[in-house]
Write a protein that holds these residues in place. Structure first.
Motif, PDB file in Angstrom:
ATOM      1  N   GLN A  90      -5.897  11.027  12.352  1.00 44.92           N
ATOM      2  CA  GLN A  90      -4.939  12.046  11.942  1.00 44.92           C
ATOM      3  C   GLN A  90      -4.891  13.150  12.985  1.00 44.92           C
ATOM      4  O   GLN A  90      -5.853  13.367  13.722  1.00 44.92           O
ATOM      5  CB  GLN A  90      -5.283  12.625  10.569  1.00 44.92           C
ATOM      6  CG  GLN A  90      -6.523  13.485  10.526  1.00 44.92           C
ATOM      7  CD  GLN A  90      -6.712  14.102   9.134  1.00 44.92           C
ATOM      8  OE1 GLN A  90      -6.416  13.487   8.106  1.00 44.92           O
ATOM      9  NE2 GLN A  90      -7.198  15.335   9.110  1.00 44.92           N
ATOM     10  N   TRP A 131       0.840  -1.184   0.000  1.00 47.62           N
ATOM     11  CA  TRP A 131       0.000   0.000   0.000  1.00 47.62           C
ATOM     12  C   TRP A 131       0.881   1.242   0.000  1.00 47.62           C
ATOM     13  O   TRP A 131       2.087   1.155   0.216  1.00 47.62           O
ATOM     14  CB  TRP A 131      -0.962   0.010   1.196  1.00 47.62           C
ATOM     15  CG  TRP A 131      -0.327  -0.171   2.550  1.00 47.62           C
ATOM     16  CD1 TRP A 131      -0.160  -1.337   3.230  1.00 47.62           C
ATOM     17  CD2 TRP A 131       0.224   0.852   3.399  1.00 47.62           C
ATOM     18  NE1 TRP A 131       0.455  -1.127   4.444  1.00 47.62           N
ATOM     19  CE2 TRP A 131       0.697   0.220   4.579  1.00 47.62           C
ATOM     20  CE3 TRP A 131       0.363   2.233   3.285  1.00 47.62           C
ATOM     21  CZ2 TRP A 131       1.294   0.918   5.616  1.00 47.62           C
ATOM     22  CZ3 TRP A 131       0.963   2.942   4.326  1.00 47.62           C
ATOM     23  CH2 TRP A 131       1.419   2.275   5.481  1.00 47.62           C
ATOM     24  N   VAL A 176       0.773   5.845   0.608  1.00 44.11           N
ATOM     25  CA  VAL A 176       0.104   7.102   0.968  1.00 44.11           C
ATOM     26  C   VAL A 176       0.845   8.197   0.227  1.00 44.11           C
ATOM     27  O   VAL A 176       2.057   8.368   0.416  1.00 44.11           O
ATOM     28  CB  VAL A 176       0.152   7.358   2.488  1.00 44.11           C
ATOM     29  CG1 VAL A 176      -0.499   8.685   2.829  1.00 44.11           C
ATOM     30  CG2 VAL A 176      -0.511   6.220   3.247  1.00 44.11           C
ATOM     31  N   SER A 207       6.695   2.567  13.035  1.00 45.57           N
ATOM     32  CA  SER A 207       5.764   1.444  13.059  1.00 45.57           C
ATOM     33  C   SER A 207       5.917   0.647  14.347  1.00 45.57           C
ATOM     34  O   SER A 207       7.042   0.418  14.810  1.00 45.57           O
ATOM     35  CB  SER A 207       6.007   0.526  11.858  1.00 45.57           C
ATOM     36  OG  SER A 207       5.209  -0.647  11.945  1.00 45.57           O
ATOM     37  N   HIS A 235      -1.953   4.576  10.204  1.00 43.16           N
ATOM     38  CA  HIS A 235      -2.501   3.650   9.217  1.00 43.16           C
ATOM     39  C   HIS A 235      -2.372   2.222   9.724  1.00 43.16           C
ATOM     40  O   HIS A 235      -1.398   1.882  10.411  1.00 43.16           O
ATOM     41  CB  HIS A 235      -1.763   3.786   7.882  1.00 43.16           C
ATOM     42  CG  HIS A 235      -1.783   5.170   7.321  1.00 43.16           C
ATOM     43  ND1 HIS A 235      -2.693   5.579   6.387  1.00 43.16           N
ATOM     44  CD2 HIS A 235      -1.010   6.251   7.597  1.00 43.16           C
ATOM     45  CE1 HIS A 235      -2.484   6.849   6.088  1.00 43.16           C
ATOM     46  NE2 HIS A 235      -1.467   7.285   6.812  1.00 43.16           N
ATOM     47  N   THR A 264      -0.543  11.030  10.430  1.00 44.43           N
ATOM     48  CA  THR A 264      -1.623  10.090  10.161  1.00 44.43           C
ATOM     49  C   THR A 264      -1.192   8.701  10.607  1.00 44.43           C
ATOM     50  O   THR A 264      -0.030   8.323  10.475  1.00 44.43           O
ATOM     51  CB  THR A 264      -1.990  10.061   8.668  1.00 44.43           C
ATOM     52  OG1 THR A 264      -0.828   9.750   7.890  1.00 44.43           O
ATOM     53  CG2 THR A 264      -2.554  11.409   8.226  1.00 44.43           C
ATOM     54  N   ARG A 314       0.267  -0.431  13.834  1.00 49.12           N
ATOM     55  CA  ARG A 314      -0.018   0.777  13.070  1.00 49.12           C
ATOM     56  C   ARG A 314       1.282   1.381  12.543  1.00 49.12           C
ATOM     57  O   ARG A 314       2.350   1.175  13.123  1.00 49.12           O
ATOM     58  CB  ARG A 314      -0.737   1.829  13.931  1.00 49.12           C
ATOM     59  CG  ARG A 314      -2.120   1.431  14.392  1.00 49.12           C
ATOM     60  CD  ARG A 314      -2.849   2.628  15.021  1.00 49.12           C
ATOM     61  NE  ARG A 314      -4.142   2.258  15.552  1.00 49.12           N
ATOM     62  CZ  ARG A 314      -4.357   1.880  16.807  1.00 49.12           C
ATOM     63  NH1 ARG A 314      -3.356   1.854  17.662  1.00 49.12           N
ATOM     64  NH2 ARG A 314      -5.565   1.555  17.207  1.00 49.12           N
ATOM     65  N   GLY A 333      -2.973  -0.386   5.191  1.00 49.12           N
ATOM     66  CA  GLY A 333      -2.728   1.027   5.000  1.00 49.12           C
ATOM     67  C   GLY A 333      -3.915   1.933   5.251  1.00 49.12           C
ATOM     68  O   GLY A 333      -3.837   3.142   5.024  1.00 49.12           O
ATOM     69  N   GLU A 334      -5.057   1.389   5.712  1.00 44.78           N
ATOM     70  CA  GLU A 334      -6.229   2.230   5.976  1.00 44.78           C
ATOM     71  C   GLU A 334      -5.918   3.243   7.067  1.00 44.78           C
ATOM     72  O   GLU A 334      -5.290   2.909   8.083  1.00 44.78           O
ATOM     73  CB  GLU A 334      -7.427   1.374   6.406  1.00 44.78           C
ATOM     74  CG  GLU A 334      -7.873   0.349   5.383  1.00 44.78           C
ATOM     75  CD  GLU A 334      -7.089  -0.944   5.451  1.00 44.78           C
ATOM     76  OE1 GLU A 334      -7.325  -1.826   4.602  1.00 44.78           O
ATOM     77  OE2 GLU A 334      -6.229  -1.078   6.359  1.00 44.78           O
ATOM     78  N   GLN A 335      -6.364   4.491   6.859  1.00 45.30           N
ATOM     79  CA  GLN A 335      -6.105   5.527   7.858  1.00 45.30           C
ATOM     80  C   GLN A 335      -6.993   5.326   9.072  1.00 45.30           C
ATOM     81  O   GLN A 335      -8.197   5.135   8.954  1.00 45.30           O
ATOM     82  CB  GLN A 335      -6.331   6.919   7.264  1.00 45.30           C
ATOM     83  CG  GLN A 335      -6.003   8.046   8.242  1.00 45.30           C
ATOM     84  CD  GLN A 335      -6.050   9.412   7.609  1.00 45.30           C
ATOM     85  OE1 GLN A 335      -5.437   9.631   6.570  1.00 45.30           O
ATOM     86  NE2 GLN A 335      -6.770  10.343   8.223  1.00 45.30           N
ATOM     87  N   VAL A 336      -6.363   5.395  10.263  1.00 48.94           N
ATOM     88  CA  VAL A 336      -7.075   5.188  11.526  1.00 48.94           C
ATOM     89  C   VAL A 336      -7.385   6.527  12.185  1.00 48.94           C
ATOM     90  O   VAL A 336      -8.475   6.726  12.715  1.00 48.94           O
ATOM     91  CB  VAL A 336      -6.235   4.299  12.471  1.00 48.94           C
ATOM     92  CG1 VAL A 336      -6.961   4.086  13.792  1.00 48.94           C
ATOM     93  CG2 VAL A 336      -5.914   2.965  11.804  1.00 48.94           C
ATOM     94  N   TYR A 368       2.855   5.130  11.531  1.00 52.56           N
ATOM     95  CA  TYR A 368       2.625   6.545  11.790  1.00 52.56           C
ATOM     96  C   TYR A 368       3.440   7.354  10.777  1.00 52.56           C
ATOM     97  O   TYR A 368       4.672   7.290  10.765  1.00 52.56           O
ATOM     98  CB  TYR A 368       2.996   6.894  13.223  1.00 52.56           C
ATOM     99  CG  TYR A 368       2.311   5.972  14.210  1.00 52.56           C
ATOM    100  CD1 TYR A 368       1.014   6.230  14.627  1.00 52.56           C
ATOM    101  CD2 TYR A 368       2.950   4.812  14.671  1.00 52.56           C
ATOM    102  CE1 TYR A 368       0.358   5.366  15.499  1.00 52.56           C
ATOM    103  CE2 TYR A 368       2.305   3.945  15.543  1.00 52.56           C
ATOM    104  CZ  TYR A 368       1.013   4.221  15.947  1.00 52.56           C
ATOM    105  OH  TYR A 368       0.364   3.358  16.795  1.00 52.56           O
TER     106      TYR A 368
END
Length: 431
Positions: A351, A307, A309, A324, A341, A339, A328, A346-349, A330
């Motif tokens: 921000q 993934w 960003v 990391s 993830h 942000t 997650r 890679g989904e954003q958790v 960062y």
């Protein structure tokens, strides 16, 4: 090593002014001026008050004698700078060095409070801040002040003609100096240490071809060496995560980037290179720059893209090396946005917008629960809860200062500082 003012015990310290008695370590929180939780003004310890009273009395006596014998008025006392006022956790101790820190010199990990400058390294006692050792290592002539110092396994690694040298810094380690086989040459560059092995390259004087090598960090000898590839192994980064891996790339991005096995030096896989100015790693992924300023995650096992960003149309930002915790990732951007993830997809958790911008000098620290982000001298250090992205405290001082903050840990305590001042903030923070 000669004794310095910082070698004195904390019990002998009283008041500490900015710029006074350089190199001194104070061992009691009362030696640091703080506004306190309610914003009250500076506070003096009882010893400080008594010492101040004694100084005033002595000054009055000298003035009285001078006047009695018809002498001229004594020169007015030299103005003292105001003591530094801190906001946030009360420091356990403060160390003021003889020259500004250059934390960018640190390459690798050293689980001890270290004060890095252009002149070398000062090791401090984690309990008191007293200087325990000084190792002088100035940058070679013509090199910048923040030329890296390779640290790891409790040692500082350097090179001399034909030799790799290790100087003891912390722990029950021993220094050593070992030669490489003469046929490899004597011009050595040390890249880094992963805690087990120290890596470098070597060439003979006047010869363009080089050899990569790995040597045991405890000084038992050379582990392997092999010729470096012509195009894609001109730059090497040691991925310091206890996984024994190196990243290699060259000046030509079309040659790609390769992951090397630190145990053998063999190439594990290669991937497209979009301009490798930094690298980061965790137990499952390697993180590299993507496009104009983003981050891409490659699977550590085989280099498969997972993934990324990247800036969206109209956005202008560049990512710093991400942090990391294997759960997650960062991503910190130079515009101050952080942000978080999911490491897998890679989904954003969450921000968070920090109140300051970031640059390459910013080196955050990730603990089990907290992301510690250093800012400019006047902004301090932000403590961010990794679960929610909430800022739960700030540490700052009233300066003076011009450099960014730096943060470090020995695994138990947190250290933060800027310019020529280093604070011990006590136990690692918990939200």
């Amino acid at each position: 090593m000669g004794s310095t003012p910082a070698d004195r015990s904390a019990g002998e310290a009283s008041w500490q002014w900015d710029g006074e008695d350089e190199g001194r370590a104070t061992g009691a929180p009362g030696d640091v001026v703080s506004g306190g939780a309610d914003g009250d003004g500076p506070r003096l310890s009882r010893r400080g008050l008594l010492t101040g009273a004694g100084v005033l009395a002595a000054g009055a006596a000298v003035w009285g004698v001078s006047r009695a014998i018809g002498g001229s008025d004594p020169a007015p006392p030299k103005p003292q700078p105001l003591p530094t006022r801190v906001v946030g956790p009360e420091p356990a101790w403060v160390y003021r060095g003889p020259e500004p820190m250059t934390p960018g010199r640190q390459s690798g990990r050293l689980f001890a409070p270290a004060y890095l400058t252009r002149s070398g390294v000062r090791l401090l006692d984690p309990e008191t801040g007293a200087v325990t050792a000084t190792v002088g290592v100035s940058p070679p002539k013509g090199f910048p002040d923040d030329s890296p110092l390779v640290l790891g396994a409790g040692r500082l690694f350097t090179a001399s003609p034909g030799h790799v040298d290790a100087r003891t810094l912390v722990g029950p380690t021993a220094g050593w100096s070992l030669p490489l086989p003469p046929e490899l040459g004597d011009q050595i560059t040390v890249y880094g240490c992963d805690g087990d092995k120290v890596y470098g390259s070597v060439t003979a004087r006047g010869v363009l071809s080089r050899n990569l090598f790995a040597m045991s960090a405890n000084g038992t000898g050379l582990l392997w060496s092999r010729p470096a590839a012509d195009r894609d192994e001109t730059s090497i980064a040691v991925l310091d995560a206890g996984i024994g891996r190196l990243l290699a790339w060259g000046a030509d991005p079309s040659a790609g980037v390769s992951l090397l096995d630190g145990t053998t030096g063999g190439r594990l896989w290669s991937a497209e290179n979009t301009g490798t100015s930094w690298a980061a790693v965790d137990q499952r992924h390697v993180y590299l720059p993507a496009g104009a300023g983003g981050v891409r995650a490659l699977r550590l096992a085989d280099g498969t893209p997972r993934w990324s960003v990247q800036p969206r149309p109209g956005e202008q930002w560049r990512a710093l090396p991400p942090m990391s915790d294997d759960f997650r990732v960062y991503v910190l951007r130079d515009d101050g946005l952080v942000t978080a993830h999911a490491a897998d997809g890679g989904e954003q958790v969450w921000q968070l917008q920090l109140p300051f911008r970031l640059d390459r000098r910013c080196r955050p620290l990730l603990t089990s629960t907290t992301l510690v982000v250093p800012g400019p001298a006047d902004a301090g250090v932000q403590f961010v809860e990794t679960e929610t992205g909430r800022t739960f405290t700030t540490f700052a001082d009233s300066g003076p200062g011009v450099d960014v903050w730096s943060v470090a840990s020995d695994g138990t305590r947190l250290f933060a500082g800027h310019d020529s001042t280093l604070y011990c903030l006590g136990a690692l923070p918990v939200p």
